[in-house]
Motif scaffolding. Sequence first.
Motif, PDB file in Angstrom:
ATOM      1  N   THR A  43      10.100   9.427 -77.869  1.00  0.00           N
ATOM      2  CA  THR A  43       9.592  10.105 -76.672  1.00  0.00           C
ATOM      3  C   THR A  43       9.018  11.465 -77.028  1.00  0.00           C
ATOM      4  N   VAL A  44       9.749  12.234 -77.823  1.00  0.00           N
ATOM      5  CA  VAL A  44       9.285  13.566 -78.221  1.00  0.00           C
ATOM      6  C   VAL A  44       7.986  13.463 -79.005  1.00  0.00           C
ATOM      7  N   LEU A  45       7.912  12.539 -79.945  1.00  0.00           N
ATOM      8  CA  LEU A  45       6.709  12.403 -80.768  1.00  0.00           C
ATOM      9  C   LEU A  45       5.485  12.092 -79.913  1.00  0.00           C
ATOM     10  N   GLN A  46       5.642  11.209 -78.917  1.00  0.00           N
ATOM     11  CA  GLN A  46       4.512  10.835 -78.079  1.00  0.00           C
ATOM     12  C   GLN A  46       4.070  11.975 -77.180  1.00  0.00           C
ATOM     13  N   ARG A  47       5.040  12.662 -76.534  1.00  0.00           N
ATOM     14  CA  ARG A  47       4.689  13.760 -75.634  1.00  0.00           C
ATOM     15  C   ARG A  47       4.114  14.952 -76.412  1.00  0.00           C
ATOM     16  N   VAL A  48       4.645  15.228 -77.579  1.00  0.00           N
ATOM     17  CA  VAL A  48       4.121  16.304 -78.419  1.00  0.00           C
ATOM     18  C   VAL A  48       2.693  15.988 -78.844  1.00  0.00           C
ATOM     19  N   LYS A  49       2.458  14.723 -79.199  1.00  0.00           N
ATOM     20  CA  LYS A  49       1.099  14.303 -79.585  1.00  0.00           C
ATOM     21  C   LYS A  49       0.115  14.584 -78.455  1.00  0.00           C
ATOM     22  N   GLU A  50       0.514  14.274 -77.218  1.00  0.00           N
ATOM     23  CA  GLU A  50      -0.355  14.515 -76.065  1.00  0.00           C
ATOM     24  C   GLU A  50      -0.594  16.008 -75.855  1.00  0.00           C
ATOM     25  N   LEU A  51       0.445  16.806 -75.971  1.00  0.00           N
ATOM     26  CA  LEU A  51       0.305  18.255 -75.791  1.00  0.00           C
ATOM     27  C   LEU A  51      -0.579  18.872 -76.876  1.00  0.00           C
ATOM     28  N   LEU A  52      -0.487  18.345 -78.089  1.00  0.00           N
ATOM     29  CA  LEU A  52      -1.358  18.813 -79.172  1.00  0.00           C
ATOM     30  C   LEU A  52      -2.814  18.457 -78.878  1.00  0.00           C
ATOM     31  N   GLN A  53      -3.049  17.226 -78.437  1.00  0.00           N
ATOM     32  CA  GLN A  53      -4.412  16.781 -78.141  1.00  0.00           C
ATOM     33  C   GLN A  53      -5.026  17.556 -76.988  1.00  0.00           C
ATOM     34  N   GLU A  54      -4.200  17.958 -76.028  1.00  0.00           N
ATOM     35  CA  GLU A  54      -4.684  18.698 -74.858  1.00  0.00           C
ATOM     36  C   GLU A  54      -4.825  20.186 -75.119  1.00  0.00           C
ATOM     37  N   GLY A  55      -4.441  20.633 -76.304  1.00  0.00           N
ATOM     38  CA  GLY A  55      -4.603  22.038 -76.659  1.00  0.00           C
ATOM     39  C   GLY A  55      -3.591  22.971 -76.027  1.00  0.00           C
ATOM     40  N   VAL A  56      -2.453  22.429 -75.575  1.00  0.00           N
ATOM     41  CA  VAL A  56      -1.414  23.262 -74.975  1.00  0.00           C
ATOM     42  C   VAL A  56      -0.507  23.856 -76.039  1.00  0.00           C
ATOM     43  N   ILE A  57      -0.213  23.068 -77.080  1.00  0.00           N
ATOM     44  CA  ILE A  57       0.627  23.548 -78.183  1.00  0.00           C
ATOM     45  C   ILE A  57      -0.116  23.361 -79.497  1.00  0.00           C
TER      46      ILE A  57
END
Length: 373
Positions: A43-57
């Motif tokens: 779950t963490v890996l998937q949500r982090v991947k999305e946040l990275l792609q969206e430029g939030v983190i």
Amino acid sequence: MEQKGSNAETKRLNKIKIAKYIYQHGEASKQEIASELNLSMPTVLQRVKELLQEGVIREAGEYESTGGRKAKALSIVAEVRYAAGLDITGNHVSFVLLDAGGKVCGKKRVRCAFEDNERYYQNLGEMLDLFLEKCQVDRGRLLGVGISIPGIVDEEQRRMPQSHVLKVENYGLDKISRHIPWRTWFRNDANSAAYAELRGSSRDTVYLSLSNTVGGAIYMNGRIYKGTHFRGAEFGHMILVPGGKRCYCGREGCMDTYCAAGVLARWAGDDLDAFFKGLLEENPVYQTVWREYLNFLAIAITNLRMAFDCDVVLGGYVGGYMDRHLGALEDKLSEYRIFDSNENYVRTGRYKHEAAAIGAGIRFIEEYFDGIL
């Protein structure tokens, strides 16, 4: 844990939790996030991947490792969004610019006496525009402008029933924001400063603001207690000396007349910094004034401790100088203690300047994370 078949809302909420955890801690690894938020690593890996792609983190580097593969450090992309905070007083306006990580990346204090007229409101908007221009911030990334103001503030109705400092009653706060072309919201100055200092804390705390006026806030169960009529924590108008000095509110003996910053500053030409410099140089007049001030402050703090049985944080203008004087204050507090013989419950705030402006502006940063899709 995120269960199999979870809906889109659960995924979104987990994404928000992860972003806010990184925001609150500055940096974090995926392993820390999974452990602290009780989420599975997939779950963490998937949500982090999305946040990275969206430029939030972003990946901010690597943690030191005692062996094996180093963990990647994750942090908020500071420039993804910004918020501004204003603190209006009777004679000044302070501006701060906060990045998405909650850090102050610009600040300015301008002498500008409050006036309830169009010229003042237009000038306020122009000063904010010049401040943002100097900070070279992308205006399209500005989430909003939080405004701290001295008075009783009804946040939902955007009204100020009363402000002794600004000498207005039943005041419509939209006057102030009419020349500010961004979303705005308003909060009492002491509540704003307290929120800047205490947000995220799990400890109930009383915040005592020692500025040109004495104010305060009660931080309880992770929130600022406002009171039934938005007058919670008006500590400055608690009677400290019955029949004592006349307060600007018209009564006698209020805490404000004994503990406000001006009680000290007027001995040094209304320059608080000069007073504390003279105090360190052992100016005998300043030392006498300071001993009397500490005595009244100790009585006030003891009363707050007896009423709330929690930590007390000293803020405001005087609070910014108190670090090197806490020992003397503790000595004075010991004279009034009934309980707490070995417990130090008084501390200073982390923000020595512009806490109220920071606390007003930070709301928009927090709203940004709550709105992540």
